[in-house]
Design a protein around this motif. Structure first.
Motif, short mmCIF file in Angstrom:
data_model
loop_
_atom_site.label_atom_id
_atom_site.label_comp_id
_atom_site.label_asym_id
_atom_site.label_seq_id
_atom_site.Cartn_x
_atom_site.Cartn_y
_atom_site.Cartn_z
N ASN A 347 -16.04 0.29 -7.78
CA ASN A 347 -16.86 1.33 -8.42
C ASN A 347 -18.29 0.83 -8.66
OD1 ASN A 347 -14.79 3.20 -8.52
ND2 ASN A 347 -14.07 2.51 -10.52
N ALA A 348 -18.41 -0.42 -9.11
CA ALA A 348 -19.74 -0.98 -9.34
C ALA A 348 -20.51 -1.09 -8.03
CB ALA A 348 -19.62 -2.36 -9.99
N ALA A 349 -19.81 -1.49 -6.96
CA ALA A 349 -20.46 -1.61 -5.64
C ALA A 349 -20.91 -0.25 -5.13
CB ALA A 349 -19.50 -2.25 -4.66
N THR A 350 -20.11 0.78 -5.36
CA THR A 350 -20.47 2.12 -4.90
C THR A 350 -21.72 2.61 -5.60
OG1 THR A 350 -18.16 2.66 -4.42
CG2 THR A 350 -19.67 4.50 -4.71
N GLN A 351 -21.86 2.32 -6.90
CA GLN A 351 -23.07 2.71 -7.62
C GLN A 351 -24.30 2.05 -7.00
OE1 GLN A 351 -22.01 1.47 -11.61
NE2 GLN A 351 -21.48 3.56 -12.21
N THR A 352 -24.21 0.74 -6.78
CA THR A 352 -25.34 0.01 -6.20
C THR A 352 -25.63 0.50 -4.79
OG1 THR A 352 -24.75 -1.94 -7.50
CG2 THR A 352 -26.22 -2.28 -5.64
N GLY A 420 -19.53 -7.13 -6.06
CA GLY A 420 -19.80 -5.72 -5.80
C GLY A 420 -21.29 -5.41 -5.81
N ALA A 421 -22.02 -6.00 -6.76
CA ALA A 421 -23.46 -5.77 -6.83
C ALA A 421 -24.16 -6.33 -5.60
CB ALA A 421 -24.03 -6.41 -8.10
#
Length: 469
Positions: A347-352, A420-421
């Motif tokens: 989820n964090a990766a998708t935001q970035t 993820g970031a």
């Protein structure tokens, strides 16, 4: 009065009942369908009187597929083909396939060049050539020239109707020309100054023309167009130019700097919307050209490829779990908590990734600021990682009555949120560097990275911490 009564009366409903919150009133659509079934062309003309072409386009999409070409044919010359530029590509192609060639030729001949190109460019080459051959010579030449430019270029989107005058004309002569010439564009905000070889000299806004002295030469009023674009330039780059400099229009020139057209802000609004729509769909693994009106079989085929790639990467992530199957059997809590680590990192990766892909598309993320943005995302990932490490660690400790398990999942959470970031920003940058579309390809790779790193980090640290084997 019932809907049937309304339809049978063939009287146009009051303007305020044709639209409800910018959507077509179902009763109005039913009245149109009833008029089509009765072959009542005059009734249709009354019903859609003064309806904007965008709303006529929405009306065509709302009708049953068999009624769409009948609707157009019943209206005949009263139908504005501009409405076909407002419908989905699949709907337009299906409608054009059912219309007689005579009707298409007549309708296209009345359109501005940019709208005519928009309708013709998706037709088969043979059918396109037949239609062009039947058009009057001036329209045929102008259309063919625009169609010869690359797809999604300024040459395809530009309007070829513009006002051009020589630099030696005076203000008085120019104003008289604007008043007395019948075939000028319906709306324009500036006129262009060209030399005898039609090379662009500059432009004069209408307000500047109206304020100038009558004896002033136009060449003295012209300001050099620093932002002229080539007909072969990508339409998205032109849209970004107009957006950045708050311009109403931009002149389009050929390789010899001869003025061939103009792109206006209303043209690029469609471009911006189309490109944003394409990027948004691509992030979900959906082809940019997919429309709501497409068939089930077409949509299934178009989505299958990326779903297959997702399946392959899912097996890659599952293979990590297989490596630790012994540890999972010894400690069931690991199997319960492992997906949490992977999911949170994903989820964090998708935001970035979403922010990065959009910034690349709008040219806000460039080589000059890439390192600064990457470092920012790393710090965001670390801060979020520590925050969720505390939360998940506390919950896991209380849930399974094990402080050690809470520490393990906390450490894994920090690692995977950081991964993820990094993945969310670096993968789109690398794909863009090698000219692959990051909107299409990033999601699969980013998800794989966070799944693999999350499982490895959590199960690996747990194996070391608890001495599992």
């Amino acid at each position: 009065m019932t809907d049937v009564d309304t339809a049978s009366s063939a009287r146009p409903p009051a303007p305020n009942v044709r639209l409800e919150s910018e959507e077509l009133n179902p009763a109005f659509v039913a009245a149109i369908a009833a008029a089509v079934s009765r072959s009542d062309g005059d009734g249709l003309a009354q019903l859609i009187q003064d309806l904007h072409e965008a709303d006529v386009g929405a009306l065509i999409e709302a009708l049953e597929p068999d009624d769409r070409p009948r609707f157009i044919l019943l209206l005949g010359s009263r139908f504005d083909f501009t409405a076909l530029t407002e419908v989905d590509d699949a709907v337009r192609e299906a409608v054009l396939a059912e219309l007689p060639q005579d009707a298409i030729v007549e309708g296209v001949a009345e359109l501005p060049i940019d709208d005519a190109v928009y309708i013709l460019e998706d037709l088969d080459s043979d059918e396109k050539d037949e239609i062009l051959d039947r058009l009057p010579s001036p329209e045929r030449v102008a259309l063919q020239r625009s169609l010869d430019f690359p797809e999604e270029s300024a040459g395809r989107r530009m309007q070829t109707d513009f006002v051009a005058v020589p630099p030696f004309w005076g203000v008085d002569q120019t104003q008289r020309y604007l008043r007395e010439t019948a075939d000028l564009p319906e709306a324009f905000s500036e006129l262009f100054v060209v030399d005898p070889r039609y090379r662009l000299v500059g432009s004069v806004p209408l307000d500047k023309l109206l304020r100038a002295s009558r004896n002033t030469r136009i060449g003295e009023l012209a300001s050099e167009d620093r932002h002229r674009v080539r007909a072969t330039d990508d339409q998205e780059d032109v849209a970004r130019l107009l957006q950045r400099y708050n311009m109403l229009s931009v002149p389009v020139v050929d390789d010899g700097d001869r003025l061939v057209g103009v792109m206006t802000v209303d043209d690029v609004v469609d471009v911006i919307q189309d490109e944003a729509d394409e990027d948004l769909k691509a992030l979900g693994g959906v082809r940019g050209e997919e429309e709501l009106s497409d068939s089930v079989w077409y949509i299934t085929r178009s989505r299958f490829s990326w779903l297959f790639v997702n399946l392959v990467t899912a097996f890659v992530a599952a293979s990590v779990l297989d490596v630790f199957k012994g540890q999972l059997q010894q400690m069931v809590a690991l199997a319960v908590l492992a997906p949490i680590v992977a999911s949170q990192g994903g989820n964090a990766a998708t935001q970035t990734m979403t922010v990065a892909v959009r910034a690349l598309a709008t040219r806000e993320l460039t080589r000059s600021n890439a390192l600064r943005v990457v470092w920012r995302e790393v710090r965001v990932g670390m801060l979020n990682g520590f925050g969720f490490a505390v939360l998940t660690g506390a919950i896991a400790s209380l849930w399974f009555d094990s402080i050690g398990l809470g520490l393990v999942i906390g450490c894994a959470m920090v690692i995977n949120m950081l991964a993820g970031a990094l993945g969310g920003i670096l993968i789109p940058l690398v794909l863009d560097r090698y000219r692959a579309d990051p909107a299409v390809s990033s999601g699969v790779f980013v998800t794989t990275v966070t799944d693999v790193v999350g499982f490895f980090a959590f199960l690996g640290i747990a194996t070391l911490w608890f001495g599992l084997s």
